[in-house]
Scaffold this motif. Sequence first.
Motif, PDB file in Angstrom:
ATOM      1  N   LEU A  32       0.815  -1.215   0.000  1.00  0.00           N
ATOM      2  CA  LEU A  32       0.000   0.000   0.000  1.00  0.00           C
ATOM      3  C   LEU A  32       0.850   1.268   0.000  1.00  0.00           C
ATOM      4  CD1 LEU A  32      -2.831  -1.082   2.462  1.00  0.00           C
ATOM      5  CD2 LEU A  32      -2.779  -1.218  -0.031  1.00  0.00           C
ATOM      6  N   ALA A  33       2.044   1.159  -0.536  1.00  0.00           N
ATOM      7  CA  ALA A  33       2.927   2.322  -0.627  1.00  0.00           C
ATOM      8  C   ALA A  33       2.400   3.303  -1.669  1.00  0.00           C
ATOM      9  CB  ALA A  33       4.342   1.864  -1.000  1.00  0.00           C
ATOM     10  N   PRO A  34       2.807   4.553  -1.587  1.00  0.00           N
ATOM     11  CA  PRO A  34       2.436   5.502  -2.642  1.00  0.00           C
ATOM     12  C   PRO A  34       2.933   5.006  -4.002  1.00  0.00           C
ATOM     13  CG  PRO A  34       3.340   6.653  -0.736  1.00  0.00           C
ATOM     14  CD  PRO A  34       3.560   5.191  -0.502  1.00  0.00           C
ATOM     15  N   LEU A  35       2.298   5.491  -5.055  1.00  0.00           N
ATOM     16  CA  LEU A  35       2.684   5.089  -6.405  1.00  0.00           C
ATOM     17  C   LEU A  35       4.115   5.516  -6.722  1.00  0.00           C
ATOM     18  CD1 LEU A  35      -0.491   6.137  -8.429  1.00  0.00           C
ATOM     19  CD2 LEU A  35       0.188   3.828  -7.776  1.00  0.00           C
ATOM     20  N   THR A  36       4.799   4.654  -7.445  1.00  0.00           N
ATOM     21  CA  THR A  36       6.128   5.005  -7.951  1.00  0.00           C
ATOM     22  C   THR A  36       5.966   5.706  -9.298  1.00  0.00           C
ATOM     23  OG1 THR A  36       6.424   2.957  -9.199  1.00  0.00           O
ATOM     24  CG2 THR A  36       7.105   2.934  -6.860  1.00  0.00           C
ATOM     25  N   PHE A  63      -7.758   9.991 -16.426  1.00  0.00           N
ATOM     26  CA  PHE A  63      -7.691  10.521 -15.068  1.00  0.00           C
ATOM     27  C   PHE A  63      -6.221  10.658 -14.683  1.00  0.00           C
ATOM     28  CE2 PHE A  63      -8.434   5.910 -14.826  1.00  0.00           C
ATOM     29  CZ  PHE A  63      -7.267   5.513 -14.200  1.00  0.00           C
ATOM     30  N   ASP A  64      -5.985  11.347 -13.588  1.00  0.00           N
ATOM     31  CA  ASP A  64      -4.628  11.585 -13.113  1.00  0.00           C
ATOM     32  C   ASP A  64      -4.355  10.730 -11.872  1.00  0.00           C
ATOM     33  OD1 ASP A  64      -2.158  12.509 -12.315  1.00  0.00           O
ATOM     34  OD2 ASP A  64      -2.857  14.533 -11.846  1.00  0.00           O
ATOM     35  N   PRO A  65      -3.594   9.641 -12.009  1.00  0.00           N
ATOM     36  CA  PRO A  65      -3.346   8.784 -10.843  1.00  0.00           C
ATOM     37  C   PRO A  65      -2.450   9.418  -9.782  1.00  0.00           C
ATOM     38  CG  PRO A  65      -2.059   8.023 -12.713  1.00  0.00           C
ATOM     39  CD  PRO A  65      -2.945   9.131 -13.212  1.00  0.00           C
ATOM     40  N   THR A  66      -1.811  10.546 -10.084  1.00  0.00           N
ATOM     41  CA  THR A  66      -0.959  11.165  -9.067  1.00  0.00           C
ATOM     42  C   THR A  66      -1.773  11.677  -7.884  1.00  0.00           C
ATOM     43  OG1 THR A  66      -0.988  13.334 -10.150  1.00  0.00           O
ATOM     44  CG2 THR A  66       0.797  11.822 -10.765  1.00  0.00           C
ATOM     45  N   GLY A  67      -3.075  11.818  -8.049  1.00  0.00           N
ATOM     46  CA  GLY A  67      -3.933  12.256  -6.955  1.00  0.00           C
ATOM     47  C   GLY A  67      -4.504  11.127  -6.118  1.00  0.00           C
ATOM     48  N   TRP A  68      -4.185   9.888  -6.486  1.00  0.00           N
ATOM     49  CA  TRP A  68      -4.726   8.758  -5.743  1.00  0.00           C
ATOM     50  C   TRP A  68      -4.228   8.754  -4.307  1.00  0.00           C
ATOM     51  CZ3 TRP A  68      -3.955   3.892  -9.322  1.00  0.00           C
ATOM     52  CH2 TRP A  68      -4.824   3.990 -10.423  1.00  0.00           C
ATOM     53  N   VAL A  69      -5.130   8.442  -3.406  1.00  0.00           N
ATOM     54  CA  VAL A  69      -4.772   8.249  -2.004  1.00  0.00           C
ATOM     55  C   VAL A  69      -4.878   6.756  -1.724  1.00  0.00           C
ATOM     56  CG1 VAL A  69      -5.378   8.770   0.376  1.00  0.00           C
ATOM     57  CG2 VAL A  69      -5.609  10.540  -1.390  1.00  0.00           C
ATOM     58  N   ILE A  70      -3.758   6.154  -1.440  1.00  0.00           N
ATOM     59  CA  ILE A  70      -3.729   4.720  -1.132  1.00  0.00           C
ATOM     60  C   ILE A  70      -3.717   4.589   0.386  1.00  0.00           C
ATOM     61  CG2 ILE A  70      -2.397   2.585  -1.366  1.00  0.00           C
ATOM     62  CD1 ILE A  70      -1.501   3.618  -4.115  1.00  0.00           C
ATOM     63  N   GLU A 105       0.429  -9.801  -5.277  1.00  0.00           N
ATOM     64  CA  GLU A 105      -0.791  -9.799  -6.099  1.00  0.00           C
ATOM     65  C   GLU A 105      -1.759  -8.715  -5.636  1.00  0.00           C
ATOM     66  OE1 GLU A 105      -1.669 -14.273  -7.461  1.00  0.00           O
ATOM     67  OE2 GLU A 105      -1.463 -13.987  -5.293  1.00  0.00           O
ATOM     68  N   ILE A 106      -1.788  -8.448  -4.342  1.00  0.00           N
ATOM     69  CA  ILE A 106      -2.660  -7.386  -3.828  1.00  0.00           C
ATOM     70  C   ILE A 106      -2.304  -6.073  -4.504  1.00  0.00           C
ATOM     71  CG2 ILE A 106      -3.164  -5.969  -1.791  1.00  0.00           C
ATOM     72  CD1 ILE A 106      -3.009  -8.611  -0.159  1.00  0.00           C
ATOM     73  N   ARG A 107      -1.029  -5.771  -4.549  1.00  0.00           N
ATOM     74  CA  ARG A 107      -0.587  -4.523  -5.189  1.00  0.00           C
ATOM     75  C   ARG A 107      -0.961  -4.529  -6.675  1.00  0.00           C
ATOM     76  NH1 ARG A 107       1.323   0.562  -3.706  1.00  0.00           N
ATOM     77  NH2 ARG A 107       2.578   1.415  -5.373  1.00  0.00           N
ATOM     78  N   GLN A 108      -0.730  -5.649  -7.352  1.00  0.00           N
ATOM     79  CA  GLN A 108      -1.036  -5.745  -8.780  1.00  0.00           C
ATOM     80  C   GLN A 108      -2.523  -5.516  -9.059  1.00  0.00           C
ATOM     81  OE1 GLN A 108       0.481  -9.615  -9.712  1.00  0.00           O
ATOM     82  NE2 GLN A 108       2.612  -8.959  -9.604  1.00  0.00           N
ATOM     83  N   TYR A 109      -3.403  -6.189  -8.300  1.00  0.00           N
ATOM     84  CA  TYR A 109      -4.841  -6.023  -8.516  1.00  0.00           C
ATOM     85  C   TYR A 109      -5.306  -4.610  -8.143  1.00  0.00           C
ATOM     86  CZ  TYR A 109      -5.963 -10.800  -9.811  1.00  0.00           C
ATOM     87  OH  TYR A 109      -6.075 -11.992 -10.481  1.00  0.00           O
ATOM     88  N   LEU A 110      -4.781  -4.074  -7.063  1.00  0.00           N
ATOM     89  CA  LEU A 110      -5.142  -2.720  -6.644  1.00  0.00           C
ATOM     90  C   LEU A 110      -4.904  -1.729  -7.775  1.00  0.00           C
ATOM     91  CD1 LEU A 110      -5.848  -0.804  -4.173  1.00  0.00           C
ATOM     92  CD2 LEU A 110      -3.371  -0.543  -3.949  1.00  0.00           C
ATOM     93  N   LEU A 111      -3.751  -1.844  -8.428  1.00  0.00           N
ATOM     94  CA  LEU A 111      -3.400  -0.894  -9.481  1.00  0.00           C
ATOM     95  C   LEU A 111      -4.012  -1.268 -10.823  1.00  0.00           C
ATOM     96  CD1 LEU A 111       0.314  -0.131  -8.577  1.00  0.00           C
ATOM     97  CD2 LEU A 111      -1.787   0.989  -7.775  1.00  0.00           C
ATOM     98  N   LEU A 115      -8.407   0.670  -8.522  1.00  0.00           N
ATOM     99  CA  LEU A 115      -9.325   0.823  -7.394  1.00  0.00           C
ATOM    100  C   LEU A 115      -9.181   2.161  -6.673  1.00  0.00           C
ATOM    101  CD1 LEU A 115      -9.395  -2.828  -6.079  1.00  0.00           C
ATOM    102  CD2 LEU A 115     -11.239  -1.578  -7.178  1.00  0.00           C
ATOM    103  N   PRO A 116      -7.972   2.724  -6.532  1.00  0.00           N
ATOM    104  CA  PRO A 116      -7.916   4.035  -5.866  1.00  0.00           C
ATOM    105  C   PRO A 116      -8.684   5.130  -6.619  1.00  0.00           C
ATOM    106  CG  PRO A 116      -5.752   3.018  -5.876  1.00  0.00           C
ATOM    107  CD  PRO A 116      -6.630   2.183  -6.772  1.00  0.00           C
ATOM    108  N   GLU A 117      -8.885   4.947  -7.912  1.00  0.00           N
ATOM    109  CA  GLU A 117      -9.663   5.916  -8.700  1.00  0.00           C
ATOM    110  C   GLU A 117     -11.161   5.722  -8.480  1.00  0.00           C
ATOM    111  OE1 GLU A 117     -10.544   8.993 -11.409  1.00  0.00           O
ATOM    112  OE2 GLU A 117      -8.652   8.476 -10.462  1.00  0.00           O
ATOM    113  N   TYR A 118     -11.609   4.473  -8.501  1.00  0.00           N
ATOM    114  CA  TYR A 118     -13.041   4.183  -8.504  1.00  0.00           C
ATOM    115  C   TYR A 118     -13.610   3.787  -7.145  1.00  0.00           C
ATOM    116  CZ  TYR A 118     -12.141   4.345 -13.465  1.00  0.00           C
ATOM    117  OH  TYR A 118     -11.755   4.762 -14.717  1.00  0.00           O
TER     118      TYR A 118
END
Length: 171
Positions: A32-36, A63-70, A105-111, A115-118
Amino acid sequence: MSKVDWEAIFQDITKESPATNDDIAFLQEAALAPLTEDEIVEINATQNPYPASNPLYNEYEPFDPTGWVIPQRKFPDSFVDCLRWSNGGNFVNGEREFGMFGPEEIRQYLLSYQLPEYMPGAVPFALDGGGGFFLFDMRNEVAVQSVRMDERPARLIAGRVGSLVRRPRLR
């Protein structure tokens, strides 16, 4: 916290090796780290659902993923306990199926499913065998939700992983 006897819960078990301390550290620190920067580039390159040949391709507004809050919460102890038993795998209890993810896999499916967008605050941890996810709602206290990847809303189904897997009926 009492340990769950995972073997006694499931009728059909396809286990993976138990999660190592490194796997658990990845789960709690990196899943659940911030996006790289590389992840942002990948998301931006793959978010348009239309092929270039489709007339809607040029109409799509990205959309702009830089605004995602994980979410920056720890995963529930019951889930960590389950991973120490099997780091992912497939399990059945009655009508309920679990295609449980390992930490990476959690990280892969999340991105991959954006999901942080929707669904901000939702973190997938398993597939349900019927086209949906089991998700942790990590906005406040962690709860387990079930969601199909269609227009139906997510619904709360359990407060803990142990409670979820003990219920053999779909509701």
